[in-house]
Design a protein around this motif. Structure first.
Motif, short mmCIF file in Angstrom:
data_model
loop_
_atom_site.label_atom_id
_atom_site.label_comp_id
_atom_site.label_asym_id
_atom_site.label_seq_id
_atom_site.Cartn_x
_atom_site.Cartn_y
_atom_site.Cartn_z
N GLU A 26 0.80 -1.23 0.00
CA GLU A 26 0.00 0.00 0.00
C GLU A 26 0.83 1.27 0.00
OE1 GLU A 26 -0.54 -2.57 2.21
OE2 GLU A 26 -2.16 -3.38 0.99
N THR A 27 2.05 1.21 0.55
CA THR A 27 2.88 2.41 0.63
C THR A 27 4.17 2.27 -0.18
OG1 THR A 27 3.91 1.56 2.65
CG2 THR A 27 1.99 3.04 2.91
N SER A 28 4.26 1.24 -0.99
CA SER A 28 5.50 0.96 -1.72
C SER A 28 5.65 1.81 -2.98
CB SER A 28 5.55 -0.52 -2.11
OG SER A 28 4.58 -0.78 -3.10
N PRO A 29 6.91 2.02 -3.40
CA PRO A 29 7.15 2.70 -4.68
C PRO A 29 6.56 1.91 -5.85
CG PRO A 29 9.20 2.48 -3.43
CD PRO A 29 8.15 1.72 -2.69
N GLN A 30 6.50 0.57 -5.72
CA GLN A 30 5.93 -0.26 -6.78
C GLN A 30 4.45 0.08 -6.98
OE1 GLN A 30 7.74 -1.51 -4.22
NE2 GLN A 30 9.37 -2.78 -5.09
N ARG A 31 3.71 0.21 -5.89
CA ARG A 31 2.29 0.56 -6.00
C ARG A 31 2.12 1.97 -6.55
NH1 ARG A 31 -2.09 3.07 -3.53
NH2 ARG A 31 -4.05 1.90 -3.67
N ARG A 32 2.96 2.89 -6.10
CA ARG A 32 2.87 4.27 -6.59
C ARG A 32 3.15 4.34 -8.09
NH1 ARG A 32 5.51 5.26 -1.68
NH2 ARG A 32 7.48 5.71 -2.71
N ALA A 33 3.90 3.40 -8.63
CA ALA A 33 4.12 3.32 -10.08
C ALA A 33 3.01 2.52 -10.76
CB ALA A 33 5.48 2.69 -10.38
N TRP A 34 2.57 1.45 -10.12
CA TRP A 34 1.58 0.55 -10.73
C TRP A 34 0.23 1.24 -10.96
CZ3 TRP A 34 0.67 -3.40 -13.57
CH2 TRP A 34 -0.59 -4.00 -13.57
N ARG A 35 -0.30 1.91 -9.95
CA ARG A 35 -1.64 2.48 -10.06
C ARG A 35 -1.75 3.47 -11.21
NH1 ARG A 35 -5.52 2.12 -6.05
NH2 ARG A 35 -6.77 3.11 -7.65
N PRO A 36 -0.89 4.46 -11.33
CA PRO A 36 -1.02 5.36 -12.48
C PRO A 36 -0.82 4.63 -13.81
CG PRO A 36 0.49 6.29 -10.87
CD PRO A 36 0.15 4.91 -10.41
N TYR A 37 0.10 3.64 -13.83
CA TYR A 37 0.33 2.89 -15.06
C TYR A 37 -0.95 2.18 -15.50
CZ TYR A 37 1.01 -0.98 -18.08
OH TYR A 37 0.81 -1.87 -19.10
N ILE A 38 -1.53 1.34 -14.64
CA ILE A 38 -2.67 0.52 -15.05
C ILE A 38 -3.86 1.38 -15.40
CG2 ILE A 38 -3.54 -0.01 -12.73
CD1 ILE A 38 -3.43 -2.43 -15.72
N THR B 132 -3.91 4.57 -16.35
CA THR B 132 -3.65 5.36 -17.55
C THR B 132 -3.62 4.48 -18.79
OG1 THR B 132 -2.41 6.96 -16.25
CG2 THR B 132 -2.05 6.99 -18.62
N SER B 133 -3.04 3.30 -18.70
CA SER B 133 -2.98 2.44 -19.88
C SER B 133 -4.39 2.02 -20.32
CB SER B 133 -2.10 1.22 -19.64
OG SER B 133 -2.65 0.36 -18.69
N LEU B 134 -5.26 1.73 -19.37
CA LEU B 134 -6.64 1.38 -19.72
C LEU B 134 -7.38 2.58 -20.32
CD1 LEU B 134 -7.51 -0.80 -16.61
CD2 LEU B 134 -7.14 -1.60 -18.95
N LEU B 135 -7.18 3.74 -19.74
CA LEU B 135 -7.81 4.95 -20.26
C LEU B 135 -7.28 5.28 -21.66
CD1 LEU B 135 -9.66 7.39 -19.84
CD2 LEU B 135 -7.77 8.51 -18.64
N LEU B 136 -5.97 5.16 -21.85
CA LEU B 136 -5.38 5.44 -23.16
C LEU B 136 -5.89 4.47 -24.20
CD1 LEU B 136 -3.37 7.04 -24.92
CD2 LEU B 136 -1.60 5.45 -24.14
N GLU B 137 -5.94 3.19 -23.88
CA GLU B 137 -6.44 2.19 -24.84
C GLU B 137 -7.89 2.49 -25.21
OE1 GLU B 137 -7.22 -2.58 -25.16
OE2 GLU B 137 -5.49 -1.90 -24.01
N THR B 138 -8.70 2.85 -24.22
CA THR B 138 -10.11 3.17 -24.48
C THR B 138 -10.23 4.39 -25.39
OG1 THR B 138 -10.79 2.20 -22.39
CG2 THR B 138 -12.29 3.81 -23.40
N ARG B 139 -9.47 5.43 -25.09
CA ARG B 139 -9.53 6.66 -25.91
C ARG B 139 -9.05 6.40 -27.33
NH1 ARG B 139 -9.14 11.59 -23.01
NH2 ARG B 139 -9.09 12.56 -25.06
N LEU B 140 -7.98 5.62 -27.50
CA LEU B 140 -7.48 5.31 -28.84
C LEU B 140 -8.51 4.48 -29.62
CD1 LEU B 140 -3.74 4.52 -28.07
CD2 LEU B 140 -4.65 6.56 -29.22
N ASP B 141 -9.15 3.54 -28.94
CA ASP B 141 -10.17 2.72 -29.59
C ASP B 141 -11.35 3.59 -30.03
OD1 ASP B 141 -11.19 -0.10 -30.20
OD2 ASP B 141 -12.82 0.69 -28.95
N GLU B 142 -11.83 4.43 -29.15
CA GLU B 142 -12.95 5.32 -29.49
C GLU B 142 -12.60 6.23 -30.66
OE1 GLU B 142 -14.83 5.69 -24.97
OE2 GLU B 142 -13.54 7.30 -25.74
#
Length: 151
Positions: A5-17, A19-29
């Motif tokens: 919950e407080t790790s650097p890995q989570r702080r990187a993972w959450r914005p990545y996942i 944003t990647s889902l949002l980007l894929e959705t926007r590119l598809d639309e």
């Protein structure tokens, strides 16, 4: 070990996942609105366009697309109905089929490409400098190789 919950890995993972889902959705639309094709349609056409003779074994294409064989068969049928791809049995092994990009499919890809590239730049790469782009390329190439068992 630091809690997730407080790790650097989570702080990187959450914005990545997210944003990647949002980007894929926007590119598809955007592709659907501008070119009448999905992001997956575009990707199949792009992969085939880069192959020798613009053809690839269905099993290999499924692996490249990260699709199950049945999912790829469905996707290729959609593209066949549009005249963008055809399936041909292998002359060497009748159990094997190749997906082949048609002239109409190549034209559809080219027609979509300019707008799609502008959208990718606007939504993703324009905000990154050359060093950031290089880091992303290295990170995702290494991750892709590990996930595919080639690295």
């Amino acid at each position: 070990m630091e809690p997730w919950e407080t790790s650097p890995q989570r702080r990187a993972w959450r914005p990545y996942i997210e944003t990647s889902l949002l980007l894929e959705t926007r590119l598809d639309e955007d592709l659907r609105a501008s070119a009448g094709m999905s992001l997956m349609d575009y990707h199949v056409l792009l992969v085939l366009s880069e192959c020798p003779e613009q053809r690839l074994r269905m099993g290999e294409l499924a692996a490249r697309m990260v699709f199950s064989p049945s999912r790829l068969t469905y996707q290729v049928k959609v593209l066949e109905r549009r005249g963008w791809v055809v399936r041909h049995p292998s002359p060497d092994d009748r159990r094997v089929h190749h997906a082949v990009l048609t002239a109409a499919g190549l034209e559809a890809l080219r027609a979509a490409d300019e707008h799609h590239v502008r959208t990718v730049r606007r939504l993703f790469t324009d905000d990154l400098d050359e060093q950031e782009l290089d880091v992303l390329r290295r990170v995702f190439t290494r991750t892709q190789d590990r996930l595919r068992g080639t690295g």
